[in-house]
Scaffold this active site. Structure first.
Site, PDB file in Angstrom:
ATOM      1  CB  SER A  99      40.834 -11.697 102.002  1.00 17.19           C
ATOM      2  OG  SER A  99      41.474 -10.918 103.013  1.00 17.19           O
ATOM      3  CB  SER A 128      41.392  -7.802 103.001  1.00 18.61           C
ATOM      4  OG  SER A 128      41.748  -8.351 101.757  1.00 18.61           O
ATOM      5  CE  LYS A 130      41.304 -11.941 106.532  1.00 17.18           C
ATOM      6  NZ  LYS A 130      41.670 -10.785 105.713  1.00 17.18           N
TER       7      LYS A 130
END
Ligand SMILES: [Mg+2]
Ligand SMILES: [Zn+2]
Lengths: 499, 502, 98
Positions: free
Chosen positions: B155, B179, B80
């Site tokens: 997210s 997330s 990420k």
């Protein structure tokens, strides 16, 4: 810049009561910074003592320096404070380019130490008690330089440069409660207080305490109120007053400036001001629109500091004697006059004299050595006396040899010279240079006879009562003996011959 | 297309360890697929074939020399973009960090490299992890591999779509309010948020420091467990890092059994507000467990009612402070307004141009929640709600081993559907937020396709703080029950991306 | 009704160093008003005697020893800076000319 109008000092004091409050920032002399492992070092190349944490890069996190916490607790204890059972770091949010994260990691409602007091004695002996509100841990900011423009100052600069080497250096901020009742002596008290804090942290060896390097910095709050009025007046905060003399001057200036405004029916703007030592005045700082709202909240990247009682006691045990109390004790023990003692203090020789006395010398003799001959020699070498290559123990030993009659004052000075020249311990110097006092009476008598033969009328004069005539013979004998005779004994022998 | 990409990480690791395939072959296979399909899913912001293949070759060389660095040695992974990497841009999905290459690796990235796992690239995310759909990424949204017109969650939608679309066998996520778990639920993959402090946050671009936690994203529970074992552990660089070991999650998965298991269903998270199909699947999961002799009780967590409100005060408050450093001085974007601007105006113009609307919204909200006069009512009260939620959870966990909830109230919604309604967007996190507020571990495991839309649903397993092993145990058991039913993990039912149209 | 006025938004934006147009101020005031109304209920949930939790896993006294660790090189430190000079980060003037 418009020049401030000032009220004459005596008049200002007559009309107004002065209230001061002092915030002293002490930079700790830890090896590494407060929240990262970068070196806490003065004078490095710009931005070389920096890492992701102290330049606030995304993703970086703080980690608390244990030594800095210990030093902060020690300072709290030395200030007579209570140590908080739970201390917490908090973020103080405001934007400024020297602040890498645009928040300062500080402490807010849970400082490490609170409620202390410091006793201050002014030069005239008047005593004051300054109450300490709190002492808290925080980090220093980076350093800005302003480029372009006429002055190199922040005003009119074309651009600024930031060096973050100082960012994250551990600080302890010591905040007093408002100090009332110093009257005309408020400036002197402010200066004496800052000096006391500086001496204290220096004696504790938690800070290098060099004000010229900003290791100890003072913000001075000053407000006035008409005599008899209960309500405190509006205060100004004069920032970064970086010498003890400046503290006194800046407070005095603010008193006079504010008095003039108030007497003319004006009101004081609550603001930060800057002291300009070179020009002897304060000027209004940048009006900070954010100043009223730092949006403090507990630092979520750090956990609370919960000092165990044993830890606090361990730290307490390492505290040196309070410098003011120590001075008082030593002056009493040594029996020095105020003048004598001040000479020692002014020359920063307290440690040296104390160590020399501890090594066996009489206090007065130790004082004379350090403020006299040794200070003179240090001066000639352009060093401070404590940097001379002679130890208090060696000084004490030399004095002992004088007291026992083994050295004359003159010989002793030669011995000192030998020690400083690296010729070894006093005894070795005496041996090598052959500096021992001649105690062989036969040799002395022979030298006296030879001198008297040169000045035959001397004995007659002595018999007539003009004893001082012996001086000429003593001088001749000493010269003949290369200074290594005991002048008192020579004098005795001459007087014996005259009888 | 190489079949290797459809294998779980645990299997790839075994094949590599037995030298039946090389890390280079595996990494190349994922690259070939990613380079072809990333334009469909937009999972990756940054792909670097050369660096990944070099790392794969290195992993193969190590193995040849007899050095096995980890149980996932040689298995590639997607990162990420919230994690700093010193050899690749690290943007957190924000324009303000476009092109920024940090001078340091995050602890998680360092551990991944030490585990000999080649890094395929950096995955897309909502800007600074603020969002539930990746629609707030400054670089455009990622797409759900099950339906390219739908969001992959957020997210961490880049990571979830990469894993669910077989563009990576594993990925990392960051979970501040869900997330990791929410994207896992809506993409039919597995995602775990470890106990707060189990994985170092050093080098994690901060959103809300007291809530953020890094965790694994994968297609099987064992894969997540293996990855958590690699990235977890004490880190002196993170003062909130847990100093003790939580044990091996892979062990917990392998040893998982039903014996004596007691499960709680949270009264506040089992009825209202959940899509019918999701509710039905959740009931089915519970029924399957009961059939195995698991004891199920209802627990009451009344303070959960205030969780979202507390969360949307604490998060913006901490974020407003964490994001203050984006000021154009030391890194990132700088915008110089006309004339001779002061630094203050440069900062304000930079932040105006560099931050997206959701980030600005939350910074201003957080600034409000912390300002003098409002602090006690907002931030202060929100922190007290955390205490109440912890008390509720303590009480619940005194009766049961884990709590189960649906992970998300709905299946993946359409791109753009909730963009203009921040409050509706915030409600997606209703079931995931309590774990962040309380610091406890939570994971989402697929439990079927909703009857209305045929889209994936997830069940969330929550365990007491530091008992991540319990969470994995139950996750593994639920997975077992469904694999027994479907013959394979849910992800095997995903449509063929190569022929899918967005 | 919300207490988020356009003036308050302007003040908060300035505190957070975000330039906002009048249009944005209006829009933000509306959006934030709705959110604040929704989150303000935390007030109802708590009484005075509840201790706030600022850190979810209770820990204390986490320290590092006072040891120097390697720093970044000056070049690394400045590598991401939009502008630098003389080994330092360069920024616009701090004060307006006046
Ligand atoms: Mg301060
Ligand atoms: Zn540093």
């Amino acid at each position: 810049m418009a020049k401030d109008q000032l009220m004459p000092y005596e008049q200002a004091i007559e009309q107004f009561e002065v209230v001061i409050g002092l915030e002293v920032h002490v930079e700790l002399n830890t090896k590494s910074k407060m929240f990262c492992g970068c070196a806490n070092e003065f004078g490095s190349e710009p931005n070389t003592n920096v890492c992701p944490t102290c330049i606030g890069l995304p993703g970086s996190l703080p980690a608390v320096n244990k030594k800095a916490v210990e030093s902060s607790i020690a300072i709290g204890l030395a200030l007579g404070c209570q140590i908080a059972p739970t201390g917490r770091f908090a973020r103080k949010n405001y934007f400024y380019p020297d602040l890498a994260k645009n928040f300062q990691t500080s402490q807010y409602d849970e400082p490490i130490a609170f409620d202390g007091k410091v006793d201050i004695e002014l030069e005239d002996g008047e005593k004051f008690e300054v109450l300490i509100e709190r002492a808290h841990m925080e980090e220093d900011a980076g350093k800005l330089t302003h480029v372009g423009g006429a002055t190199g100052r922040i005003q009119g600069a074309e651009y600024s440069l930031v060096d973050y080497n100082r960012a994250g250096v551990p600080l302890v901020e010591i905040v007093t409660k408002p100090v009332f009742g110093a009257g005309a002596k408020a400036p002197e008290l402010a200066a004496a207080y800052v000096r006391a804090i500086r001496d204290m942290v220096k004696a504790m060896n938690v800070s290098d305490a060099r004000m010229e390097r900003g290791n100890v910095r003072c913000d001075a709050n000053v407000s006035l109120r008409p005599r008899g009025q209960e309500k405190l007046g509006t205060r100004t905060e004069t920032k970064n007053v970086n010498s003890i003399r400046s503290v006194e001057n800046a407070v005095r200036y603010e008193i006079q400036r504010q008095a003039h405004i108030l007497a003319g029916g004006g009101s004081i703007t609550q603001e930060t001001r800057h002291w300009h030592e070179d020009r002897g005045h304060t000027s209004a700082g940048r009006p900070k629109s954010d100043a009223d709202d730092y949006r403090y909240f507990p630092e979520p990247d750090l956990v609370p500091v919960v000092p165990a009682a044993e830890w606090i006691e361990e730290i307490r045990a390492t505290l040196p004697e309070n410098p003011a109390l120590r001075r008082k004790r030593l002056q009493g023990d040594w029996g020095f006059s105020d003048l004598e003692f001040r000479d020692v203090l002014n020359a920063d020789l307290l440690d040296q004299v104390e160590a020399t006395v501890a090594a066996g010398a009489q206090p007065q003799a130790a004082r004379k050595w350090w403020t006299g001959e040794l200070s003179r020699l240090a001066n000639a070498q352009d060093v401070s006396p404590d940097e001379l290559a002679i130890t208090p123990a060696q000084v004490a030993r030399i004095q002992q040899l004088i007291d026992s009659g083994d050295l004359t004052d003159r010989l002793a000075r030669d011995v000192v010279a030998g020690v400083l020249a690296g010729e070894g311990e006093p005894e070795e110097v005496i041996e090598k240079r052959g500096l021992k006092v001649v105690t062989d009476e036969g040799a002395l008598v022979a030298a006296i006879d030879a001198a008297l033969a040169q000045q035959p009328d001397v004995l007659e004069k002595i018999r007539e009562g003009k004893v001082q005539a012996a001086g000429a013979v003593i001088g001749a004998v000493m010269k003949a003996m290369g200074g290594q005779a005991d002048a008192a004994r020579v004098r005795e022998l001459i007087l014996e011959r005259a009888n | 297309m190489s079949e290797l990409v459809f294998k779980p990480a645990s299997e790839l690791a075994q094949l590599i360890a037995k030298k039946e395939v090389s890390s280079l072959e595996v990494t190349t296979a994922f690259f070939d697929r990613s380079e072809k399909l990333n334009e469909k899913t937009f999972s990756y912001l940054h792909l670097d074939r050369d660096k990944a293949l070099a790392a794969a070759k290195q992993a193969d060389a190590e193995l040849a020399a007899g050095n096995v660095s980890s149980p996932l040695h040689g298995v590639p992974i997607a990162m990420k973009d919230v994690l700093t990497t010193k050899d690749a841009p690290s943007t957190a999905g924000s324009k303000i960090l476009q092109g920024w290459i940090p001078p340091y690796d995050s602890t998680v990235v360092r551990k991944i490299r030490e585990a000999a796992m080649p890094i395929l690239g950096k995955t897309n995310m909502d800007e600074f992890a603020m969002g539930s759909s990746t629609e707030f990424s400054a670089y455009g949204p990622s797409k759900n591999p099950w339906d390219l017109t739908r969001i992959p969650g957020g997210s961490g939608g880049g990571s979830s779509s990469a894993v669910a679309g077989f563009l990576a066998p594993l990925a990392t996520g960051s979970d501040t309010g869900g997330s990791i778990r929410y994207p896992a639920a809506v993409t039919g993959s597995v995602g775990a948020k470890p106990t707060y402090g189990a994985v170092s946050r050093y080098g994690v671009i901060a959103l809300a420091s007291s809530l953020d936690q890094i965790g694994p994203v994968s297609n099987t529970v064992l894969d997540s467990a293996l990855l958590q074992d690699v990235i977890a552990g004490y880190d002196p660089m993170d003062s909130t890092s847990i100093p003790t070991s939580l044990g091996s999650m892979a062990e917990a998965v392998r040893r998982a059994d039903f014996k004596g298991l007691k499960v709680g269903v949270v009264k506040q998270l089992s009825s209202d507000g959940f899509q019918a199909g999701i509710k039905e699947l959740f009931d089915d999961t519970i029924a399957k467990l009961v059939a195995q002799g698991v004891e199920v009780v209802e627990v009451d967590c009344p303070s959960f009612e205030y969780a979202i409100a507390a969360y949307y005060l604490i998060l913006p408050a901490e974020a407003s402070s964490n994001l203050a450093r984006y000021d154009s001085v030391r890194f990132g974007m700088r915008v110089e307004p006309e004339g001779n601007p002061t630094i203050e105006r440069v900062m304000a113009a930079t932040r105006e141009a560099g931050f997206g609307p959701e980030v600005k919204r939350r910074i201003i909200l957080g600034t409000y929640a912390l300002s003098s006069g409002y602090y006690d009512a907002y931030y202060g009260s929100a922190q007290k709600v955390r205490t109440l939620i912890q008390q509720d959870l303590d009480k619940a966990f005194s009766q049961v081993d884990v709590l189960l909830t649906p992970t998300a109230p709905t299946t993946a919604f359409k791109l753009g559907e909730k963009l203009d309604d921040p409050l509706a967007m915030y409600l997606n996190d209703i079931a995931t937020i309590p774990a962040n507020l309380a610091g406890i571990p939570g994971m989402s495991v697929p439990n079927g396709l909703a009857k209305e839309d045929g889209l994936p649903s997830g069940v969330q397993s929550l365990a007491p703080a530091m008992q991540d092993a319990q969470m994995y145990r139950v996750g593994a058991l639920i997975e077992q029950l469904y694999v027994a039913q479907w013959g394979a993990p849910l992800i095997a039912q995903a449509p063929n991306l190569e022929v899918a149209n967005g | 009704m919300s207490e988020i006025t356009p003036d308050l938004v302007r003040h908060l934006a300035s505190l957070s160093r975000i330039l906002v147009t009048d249009e944005e101020v209006e829009k933000l005031a509306g959006e934030l008003g709705v959110i604040v109304d929704a989150v303000a209920e935390v007030n109802k949930a708590v009484s005075g005697d509840v201790v706030p939790t600022s850190h979810p896993i209770p820990m204390s006294n986490v320290f590092r020893e006072d040891e120097v660790r390697p720093s970044l090189s000056q070049q690394e430190a400045l590598s991401g800076a939009p502008d630098s000079a003389d080994g330092k980060f360069r920024v616009a003037a701090i004060l307006d000319e006046d």
